[in-house]
Design an enzyme around this catalytic site. Structure first.
Site, PDB file in Angstrom:
ATOM      1  N   GLU A  85       0.828  -1.217   0.000  1.00 23.45           N
ATOM      2  CA  GLU A  85       0.000   0.000   0.000  1.00 23.45           C
ATOM      3  C   GLU A  85       0.858   1.260   0.000  1.00 23.45           C
ATOM      4  O   GLU A  85       1.734   1.443   0.872  1.00 23.45           O
ATOM      5  CB  GLU A  85      -0.936  -0.008   1.219  1.00 23.45           C
ATOM      6  N   LYS A 283      -7.597  -1.394  11.155  1.00 29.66           N
ATOM      7  CA  LYS A 283      -6.955  -1.775   9.884  1.00 29.66           C
ATOM      8  C   LYS A 283      -5.713  -0.910   9.675  1.00 29.66           C
ATOM      9  O   LYS A 283      -4.663  -1.385   9.243  1.00 29.66           O
ATOM     10  CB  LYS A 283      -7.954  -1.607   8.735  1.00 29.66           C
ATOM     11  N   ASP A 299       3.894 -14.736  11.484  1.00 29.24           N
ATOM     12  CA  ASP A 299       2.619 -15.186  10.920  1.00 29.24           C
ATOM     13  C   ASP A 299       1.577 -14.071  11.086  1.00 29.24           C
ATOM     14  O   ASP A 299       0.987 -13.908  12.148  1.00 29.24           O
ATOM     15  CB  ASP A 299       2.199 -16.455  11.677  1.00 29.24           C
ATOM     16  N   HIS A 396      -2.125  10.132   0.072  1.00 27.84           N
ATOM     17  CA  HIS A 396      -2.219   8.790  -0.503  1.00 27.84           C
ATOM     18  C   HIS A 396      -2.087   8.861  -2.028  1.00 27.84           C
ATOM     19  O   HIS A 396      -1.338   8.097  -2.632  1.00 27.84           O
ATOM     20  CB  HIS A 396      -3.567   8.200  -0.099  1.00 27.84           C
TER      21      HIS A 396
END
Ligand code: MEV
Length: 438
Positions: A85, A283, A299, A396
């Site tokens: 991202e 998130k 993991d 972004h």
């Protein structure tokens, strides 16, 4: 039936690539060439990667980046991050730099206990099972001695074994819940091996008890597996600073420090009270956390699953972070479980995971927990600060501009000109296309 094959795993890698390309590609030759071309030039390195999974065709590259200047408990780290991202690494780096001269990140490990379960059915009198349990518990410890020797020598092992009665919810269902200290390893294989031994021991224990009735000798082990929910393997990271020293917090947005602090605290409270916002807020935290987890060969599915369960431990899904002002001091804090390892598993095998750990100074698992939590907090701080000031899209889309330019096949000259032009323009796919056409 089209696309069905027996024995795919037995094919050579070249044959697998050819089969996939022949059956599923629009242009088989092109796909076969591309899949073959992403192999590592060093056969030994490629062999290691191929060993990770069944049916590996090629490699799937992601950028390996660094967020510099992440100070945790006074020590400065360059944090490796693997993520696709656009703005994540930039955001973490900017937050790290912002806090660098304000004491950096603080962190403490609150616990390192891992858990595992043996689920079994037994239909005797629950009181009898309670009576037998101390003897069963000792037998479980003894029967796994050979498996736990090394871990005990390293200071870990089995901490405790409990019996939990679930018969009111599910007839005959009991659970052995065992807690473990696995030192610097994540410990999944160790825990699962011990639990499977427990399963066999439980069956043997009941089967060989001549003092029990036939019914009471009958035990059925359903499954033995670690729990990825580790609410006592927890780390806390925080930043803090007198509000009066935060004038630069949102200067870029023309917002006075105290107002920016107030908006940040409000945004975090919203994420604590509303699960829809909490999901996106968390998130953002995992944007930072997963990227370091990936880079260090840990993991990320386990970490995510556990983090989200922890986020709803009081019955409602909430933000993992908190922000408040007390006595004029702003504090932004993140607390979450992180069952991480810095030895064993992929950490030692994946060539770049090894490098990541080297870049971090070969930390212990506890130190890595603190670095990862600090990176998650950095990410969260940067995201919330942008959201309550400029919005995230300008930053972004500036980062995404490179992706759009690549997608549209811009030359180096066009890309350089576009970077200058879009420095003060809104980036969108169509605006970039129009710029390139003009
Ligand atoms: C985007 O990947 C993450 C954010 O949506 C996180 C947030 O909203 O807090 C910006």
């Amino acid at each position: 039936m089209d696309g069905v094959i027996n024995g795919f795993s037995k094919l050579t890698k070249e044959q697998k690539i050819q089969w996939v390309a022949d059956n599923f590609a629009q242009n088989p030759e092109d796909m076969a060439r591309q899949l073959a071309s992403w192999q590592h030039p060093d056969a030994a390195q490629q062999k290691i990667l191929d060993g990770f999974t069944e049916n590996a065709l090629t490699n799937y590259p992601l950028p390996f980046s660094i967020a510099p200047n992440v100070m945790v408990n006074g020590k400065v780290y360059a944090v490796p991050m693997v993520i696709e991202e656009s703005s994540v690494v930039a955001a973490a780096s900017s937050a790290a730099k912002f806090w660098l001269n304000k004491g950096g990140f603080h962190a403490e490990v609150l616990g390192t206990v891992k858990l595992g379960q043996v689920h079994f059915r037994w239909h005797g009198d629950p009181k009898l099972l309670q009576q037998l349990f101390p003897e069963l518990k000792a037998t479980l410890f003894n029967s796994s001695n050979d498996l736990t020797t090394n871990m005990r020598n390293r200071g870990g092992g089995i901490l405790d074994i409990q019996l939990i009665d679930f018969t009111a919810e599910e007839p005959g269902y009991y659970q052995i819940r065992a807690s473990f200290e696995t030192c610097d390893s994540m410990g999944a294989n160790f825990i699962n091996s011990v639990l499977e031994r427990f399963g066999n021991t439980i069956e043997y224990f009941f089967d060989t008890r001549n003092d029990l009735s036939d019914r009471d000798r009958d035990v059925e082990v359903i499954m033995c597996i670690l729990s990825n929910y580790t609410p006592n393997c927890v780390v806390r990271a925080w930043v803090e600073c007198p509000v009066g020293e935060l004038e630069d917090l949102a200067r870029h947005a023309g917002l006075p420090g105290p107002e920016a602090v107030d908006r940040i605290c409000t945004a975090v409270r919203i994420a604590r009270l509303d699960p829809y916002r909490a999901t996106t807020h968390n998130k953002g935290i995992f944007n930072g956390i997963d990227a370091v987890i990936m880079a260090t060969g840990n993991d990320f599915r386990a970490i995510e699953a556990c983090g989200h369960t922890y986020a709803c431990r009081d019955g409602q899904y909430r933000s993992l972070s908190k922000a408040w002002v007390e006595n004029g001091v702003f504090r932004f804090e993140l607390e979450l479980p992180l069952a991480l390892g810095t030895v064993g598993g992929l950490t030692a095998l994946h060539p770049l995971a090894k490098r990541s750990l080297e870049i971090l100074g070969n930390p212990s698992a506890r130190e890595l927990m603190m670095i990862v939590a600090a990176t998650g907090l950095a990410q969260n701080f940067a995201a919330v600060r942008s959201l309550v000031t400029t919005g995230i899209q300008s930053g972004h889309m500036k980062m995404h501009l490179t992706n759009i330019l690549n997608h549209l096949g811009a030359t180096d000259e066009q890309a350089a000109a576009a970077q200058v032009y879009f420095a003060d323009q809104t980036v969108s796919f169509s605006a970039v296309r129009t710029f390139l056409q003009g």
